[in-house]
Design a protein around this motif. Structure first.
Motif, PDB file in Angstrom:
ATOM      1  N   VAL A 184      70.918  -9.715 181.284  1.00 18.09           N
ATOM      2  CA  VAL A 184      72.379  -9.833 181.366  1.00 18.09           C
ATOM      3  C   VAL A 184      72.926  -9.000 182.516  1.00 18.09           C
ATOM      4  O   VAL A 184      73.790  -9.444 183.275  1.00 18.09           O
ATOM      5  N   ALA A 185      72.434  -7.765 182.634  1.00 19.00           N
ATOM      6  CA  ALA A 185      72.923  -6.886 183.704  1.00 19.00           C
ATOM      7  C   ALA A 185      72.630  -7.477 185.080  1.00 19.00           C
ATOM      8  O   ALA A 185      73.465  -7.428 185.988  1.00 19.00           O
ATOM      9  N   LYS A 186      71.451  -8.042 185.230  1.00 14.08           N
ATOM     10  CA  LYS A 186      71.074  -8.627 186.522  1.00 14.08           C
ATOM     11  C   LYS A 186      71.975  -9.814 186.864  1.00 14.08           C
ATOM     12  O   LYS A 186      72.358 -10.012 188.030  1.00 14.08           O
ATOM     13  N   ALA A 187      72.347 -10.600 185.861  1.00 16.72           N
ATOM     14  CA  ALA A 187      73.138 -11.811 186.107  1.00 16.72           C
ATOM     15  C   ALA A 187      74.634 -11.541 186.200  1.00 16.72           C
ATOM     16  O   ALA A 187      75.353 -12.268 186.891  1.00 16.72           O
ATOM     17  N   THR A 188      75.122 -10.496 185.501  1.00 20.92           N
ATOM     18  CA  THR A 188      76.571 -10.324 185.383  1.00 20.92           C
ATOM     19  C   THR A 188      77.080  -8.928 185.740  1.00 20.92           C
ATOM     20  O   THR A 188      78.289  -8.756 185.934  1.00 20.92           O
ATOM     21  N   GLY A 189      76.202  -7.935 185.767  1.00 19.06           N
ATOM     22  CA  GLY A 189      76.641  -6.557 185.984  1.00 19.06           C
ATOM     23  C   GLY A 189      77.169  -5.885 184.726  1.00 19.06           C
ATOM     24  O   GLY A 189      77.592  -4.729 184.770  1.00 19.06           O
ATOM     25  N   LEU A 190      77.125  -6.581 183.587  1.00 17.74           N
ATOM     26  CA  LEU A 190      77.576  -6.009 182.319  1.00 17.74           C
ATOM     27  C   LEU A 190      76.423  -5.293 181.621  1.00 17.74           C
ATOM     28  O   LEU A 190      75.277  -5.764 181.661  1.00 17.74           O
ATOM     29  N   HIS A 191      76.733  -4.172 180.966  1.00 21.21           N
ATOM     30  CA  HIS A 191      75.715  -3.363 180.308  1.00 21.21           C
ATOM     31  C   HIS A 191      76.058  -3.145 178.841  1.00 21.21           C
ATOM     32  O   HIS A 191      77.223  -3.162 178.446  1.00 21.21           O
ATOM     33  N   ASN A 192      75.029  -2.933 178.041  1.00 23.40           N
ATOM     34  CA  ASN A 192      75.169  -2.496 176.642  1.00 23.40           C
ATOM     35  C   ASN A 192      75.939  -3.478 175.762  1.00 23.40           C
ATOM     36  O   ASN A 192      76.673  -3.072 174.860  1.00 23.40           O
ATOM     37  N   LEU A 193      75.756  -4.755 176.002  1.00 22.33           N
ATOM     38  CA  LEU A 193      76.372  -5.740 175.114  1.00 22.33           C
ATOM     39  C   LEU A 193      75.647  -5.798 173.776  1.00 22.33           C
ATOM     40  O   LEU A 193      76.249  -6.136 172.747  1.00 22.33           O
ATOM     41  N   VAL A 194      74.364  -5.503 173.782  1.00 22.67           N
ATOM     42  CA  VAL A 194      73.572  -5.389 172.552  1.00 22.67           C
ATOM     43  C   VAL A 194      72.850  -4.052 172.607  1.00 22.67           C
ATOM     44  O   VAL A 194      72.163  -3.769 173.592  1.00 22.67           O
TER      45      VAL A 194
END
Length: 475
Positions: A184-194
């Motif tokens: 997810v981080a690689k694709a969107t830059g978002l972290h710690n969603l799960v």
């Protein structure tokens, strides 16, 4: 425009927090790909992430889910092997099918379309809004599958997730969460969603349930942990126990019924809570059914002493299945019982009375008792009795439509399968083909049934007495 600026500020702060582990607000701690040392650190990180994620457009949610679905594709086989190696339950082949089901049959935001009503009184719109940070618990029988399916459903609804791993599958669960965050981080830059913690325990699950920043609970596990969720004071989705009967009446296609029952009861060595746990059959077709089940790979234990030996060996002193045999192969169980067999049977069957321990216990292993009844009314009454009011899963094999309708109404289960293997009720189809939306969280005690993204959202009503128009928005 102001909202966009605020979202950008939160994103910058979140990125700085991920890099430094510090913040003027909630402290997320120094986690790595969603894994933290403490429950507080993990939930704090998920809360910060959700405050950013909730402002993202639906296109971002889809981007997150695409990253999960496509990113895990090359790892499915190795994940199935790792699950089997760590838990010692089921089969690699079945786990491959279940992982495919979780990844590609779990609906996303597309099922969260808003509903609108208009008239002289203005406009009313209903939309599906997130709860916030959801606390989830999964079983050792479906560790990675539950993480993935829960993540897709909950993230589709705009939530983030704290996942409490089962200690019996903590390594593969942790790897799955770390890989998910990496993708997810690689694709969107978002972290710690799960998020989760390094060393899961019963105490950490209890702490999560009581945490003020957990907005709701979703528990896939045994009766005790579901009970804890139900008395937590939070909104809870609970997936409880089951003891699914498979009914066979005199009108059934017996060859097809035998194939479906054996195939499904042997699938993943019967660790699915939806799997057939006993067969209730009309006496007039009982012998034919048993013969055809043997032709499909079932081994019939004819000596009642051996049947009772199996029960003594596989059921613990407290009446629960012995974990030593849960999800183990039929040949392993027969070998341990010292029962001679030929070939390579995948399912153990025997004739018993309806009150036998092998009938009344949710065995979670490839042992399937067969109970004979004089007619369909007795078949249905017996099925209702042995299902024990759990309302989880049941199936029927019949060509008689009134029988099918009556059984569906009387059983009143979350999943009801007609003339098919019960694993189709989870979304797994023949050879892993699509068989409807995945159902890895089956919330029978709390009434939601097979969970989807809608299960993890609030239904919000928006009223505008003047309606919505460009003039309204411009004002």
């Amino acid at each position: 425009m102001a909202e966009n600026i605020e979202a950008q500020i939160r994103r910058i702060l979140n990125e700085e927090l991920h890099q430094s582990g510090t913040s003027n607000g909630p402290v997320a701690g120094n986690g790595h790909n969603g894994i933290f040392k403490t429950v507080d650190e993990a939930i704090s990180a998920a809360k910060i992430a959700q405050e950013d994620y909730v402002d993202q457009p639906i296109s971002m949610r889809n981007k997150v889910l695409d990253a999960i679905r496509e990113g895990f594709r090359p790892y499915i086989q190795s994940m199935a092997e790792r699950i089997y190696k760590e838990t010692g339950m089921g089969t690699v082949e079945a786990k491959v099918a279940k992982l495919h089901n979780a990844l590609y049959n779990t609906p996303g935001p597309e099922i969260l379309q808003p509903e609108a009503e208009t008239g002289d009184g203005g406009l009313v719109m209903y939309e599906y809004a997130p709860f916030g940070v959801i606390g989830a618990v999964g079983p050792s029988t479906n560790p990675s599958e539950t993480v993935i399916a829960n993540a897709i459903m909950m993230l589709a609804g705009g939530n983030t997730v704290y996942f409490g791993a089962h200690p019996g599958a903590k390594d593969i669960t942790r790897w799955t969460i770390e890989k998910l965050n990496e993708l997810v981080a690689k694709a969107t830059g978002l972290h710690n969603l799960v998020v989760s913690i390094e060393e899961p325990s019963i105490e950490s699950v209890q702490a999560m349930m009581k945490h003020p920043d957990i907005a709701m609970l979703s528990i896939t596990g045994g009766p005790s942990v579901v009970h804890q969720a139900l008395i937590s004071g939070k909104k809870a989705v609970g997936a409880g126990a089951g003891n699914p009967p498979a009914m066979v009446d005199a009108t059934a296609n017996i060859a097809k019924a035998a194939h479906n029952i054996v195939d499904s009861a042997a699938f993943d060595n019967n660790i699915l809570c939806t799997a057939e746990k006993e067969v209730i059959v009309e006496a007039s077709v009982k012998d034919d059914l048993i013969t055809k089940m043997q032709e499909e790979g079932a081994f019939l234990v004819t000596n009642m002493n051996d049947v009772n030996k199996l029960a003594d060996m596989t059921i613990g002193p407290k009446g629960a299945p012995d974990r030593k045999f849960v999800g183990k192969a039929a040949t392993y169980i027969l070998d341990q019982a010292g029962i001679h067999y030929t070939g390579n049977p995948k399912l153990i069957i025997m004739e018993t009375e309806k009150d036998h321990r092998l009938v009344t216990t949710e065995m979670l292993m490839p042992i399937l008792p067969v109970v004979s009844c004089p007619d369909f009314d007795h078949v249905l009454a017996t099925a209702v009795e042995v299902e024990q009011g759990l309302h989880h899963t049941a199936s029927i094999h019949s060509e008689n439509l009134p029988h099918i309708n009556k059984a569906a109404h009387r059983m009143n289960t979350s999943i009801f399968v007609v003339n098919g293997p019960t694993y189709t009720g989870t979304g797994v189809g023949a050879a892993g083909a699509h068989a409807g939306a995945s159902a890895l969280t089956i919330a029978t005690p709390t009434g939601e049934g097979t969970a989807t993204a809608k299960t993890y959202t609030r239904r919000r009503r928006l009223n505008s007495p003047e309606g919505f128009s460009l003039r309204t928005w411009e004002a």
